[in-house]
Design a protein around this motif. Structure first.
Motif, PDB file in Angstrom:
ATOM      1  N   UNK A  69      80.943 -44.266  56.732  1.00  8.97           N
ATOM      2  CA  UNK A  69      81.116 -43.080  57.555  1.00  8.97           C
ATOM      3  C   UNK A  69      81.934 -43.381  58.796  1.00  8.97           C
ATOM      4  N   UNK A  70      81.717 -44.569  59.376  1.00 13.34           N
ATOM      5  CA  UNK A  70      82.407 -44.987  60.602  1.00 13.34           C
ATOM      6  C   UNK A  70      83.117 -46.321  60.340  1.00 13.34           C
ATOM      7  N   UNK A  71      84.269 -46.282  59.665  1.00 17.78           N
ATOM      8  CA  UNK A  71      84.931 -47.530  59.252  1.00 17.78           C
ATOM      9  C   UNK A  71      85.429 -48.389  60.407  1.00 17.78           C
ATOM     10  N   UNK A  72      85.488 -47.835  61.619  1.00 14.46           N
ATOM     11  CA  UNK A  72      85.931 -48.622  62.769  1.00 14.46           C
ATOM     12  C   UNK A  72      84.823 -49.555  63.257  1.00 14.46           C
ATOM     13  N   UNK A  73      83.589 -49.289  62.834  1.00 14.44           N
ATOM     14  CA  UNK A  73      82.411 -50.000  63.337  1.00 14.44           C
ATOM     15  C   UNK A  73      82.018 -51.109  62.373  1.00 14.44           C
ATOM     16  N   UNK A 172      73.562 -41.397  66.514  1.00 14.10           N
ATOM     17  CA  UNK A 172      74.266 -41.543  67.794  1.00 14.10           C
ATOM     18  C   UNK A 172      75.771 -41.498  67.610  1.00 14.10           C
ATOM     19  N   UNK A 173      76.274 -42.200  66.597  1.00 11.00           N
ATOM     20  CA  UNK A 173      77.718 -42.222  66.356  1.00 11.00           C
ATOM     21  C   UNK A 173      78.223 -40.855  65.910  1.00 11.00           C
ATOM     22  N   UNK A 174      77.434 -40.158  65.093  1.00  8.23           N
ATOM     23  CA  UNK A 174      77.831 -38.814  64.665  1.00  8.23           C
ATOM     24  C   UNK A 174      77.901 -37.871  65.864  1.00  8.23           C
ATOM     25  N   UNK A 175      76.882 -37.911  66.720  1.00  6.09           N
ATOM     26  CA  UNK A 175      76.888 -37.062  67.909  1.00  6.09           C
ATOM     27  C   UNK A 175      78.080 -37.382  68.808  1.00  6.09           C
ATOM     28  N   UNK A 176      78.394 -38.672  68.957  1.00  3.75           N
ATOM     29  CA  UNK A 176      79.542 -39.070  69.777  1.00  3.75           C
ATOM     30  C   UNK A 176      80.837 -38.538  69.179  1.00  3.75           C
ATOM     31  N   UNK A 177      80.973 -38.631  67.854  1.00  4.61           N
ATOM     32  CA  UNK A 177      82.187 -38.140  67.195  1.00  4.61           C
ATOM     33  C   UNK A 177      82.333 -36.627  67.387  1.00  4.61           C
ATOM     34  N   UNK A 178      81.221 -35.904  67.285  1.00  6.91           N
ATOM     35  CA  UNK A 178      81.272 -34.453  67.468  1.00  6.91           C
ATOM     36  C   UNK A 178      81.649 -34.094  68.906  1.00  6.91           C
ATOM     37  N   UNK A 179      81.097 -34.824  69.875  1.00  6.29           N
ATOM     38  CA  UNK A 179      81.422 -34.557  71.285  1.00  6.29           C
ATOM     39  C   UNK A 179      82.885 -34.844  71.591  1.00  6.29           C
ATOM     40  N   UNK A 180      83.401 -35.953  71.067  1.00  6.42           N
ATOM     41  CA  UNK A 180      84.810 -36.291  71.296  1.00  6.42           C
ATOM     42  C   UNK A 180      85.710 -35.238  70.650  1.00  6.42           C
TER      43      UNK A 180
END
Length: 198
Positions: A69-73, A172-180
């Protein structure tokens, strides 16, 4: 951007700080103090030997889902008995920076590595994120994830606690992605495939 704390004296640090302004700790001084870096596996490493058979594979699958889902991580889980003569946070800082968990090309804001370190013998845990994730994964949020997993770890269910942390990181990462995305007026929903795509 969020600032990390010195792993020895807990003074706030910035990304470009060469040393702690309070105790003067540097990565080089930590290495001189702690000695050679132990050989540790990436992904899920259990030199403490506390995970039941097959559980490392379960944890690896959960890590794989998160990184899909978050390939950068990149996420690593370490269960290790740490020497007691130096602060646990100092050991985790040292291993995070010297243990090869992050590629040499991934420094500063490019470092999107996460390390979950557990000391089953001493009942200690730490969750460390690279500078590239600190604006999105604050200390309070990471500490909260550790607190949520603590009852499982106290009961000796290391796997359940680790999976809870991974699930929390996903949220947390999903929420951050949505906020950005919202901040830039972008859609965070994947677009439907066009008919000719393959």
């Amino acid at each position: 951007m969020a600032a990390m704390r010195c792993p020895y004296c807990r003074t706030r640090l910035t990304e470009m700080a060469a040393e702690c302004p309070s105790c003067r700790l540097t990565l080089g001084r930590a290495t001189a103090l702690l000695g050679p870096v132990p050989r540790l596996g990436h992904g899920v490493a259990d030199p403490a030997g506390v995970l039941p058979a097959g559980d490392a594979a379960r944890i690896s699958k959960a890590i794989g889902r998160l990184t899909f889902t978050f390939p950068q991580v990149s996420l690593h889980v370490l269960l290790h008995v740490f020497p007691a003569e130096h602060p646990f946070d100092l050991h985790v800082f040292w291993l995070f920076n010297c243990g090869g968990f992050s590629a040499e090309s991934r420094k500063g804001g490019e470092n999107r590595t996460i390390l979950l370190a557990l000391d089953p013998a001493a009942g200690r845990s730490a969750l460390t994120a690279g500078y590239g994730l600190e604006p999105f994964l604050g200390d309070e949020a990471l500490d909260h994830l550790l607190e949520l997993a603590e009852p499982a770890w106290i009961a000796g269910d290391w796997t359940r606690g680790i999976l809870e942390v991974i699930s929390g990181l996903d949220r947390l990462l999903e929420n951050a992605a949505l906020e950005v995305a919202a901040g830039f007026g972008l859609s965070a929903v994947a677009s439907a495939k066009r008919r000719d795509d393959f």
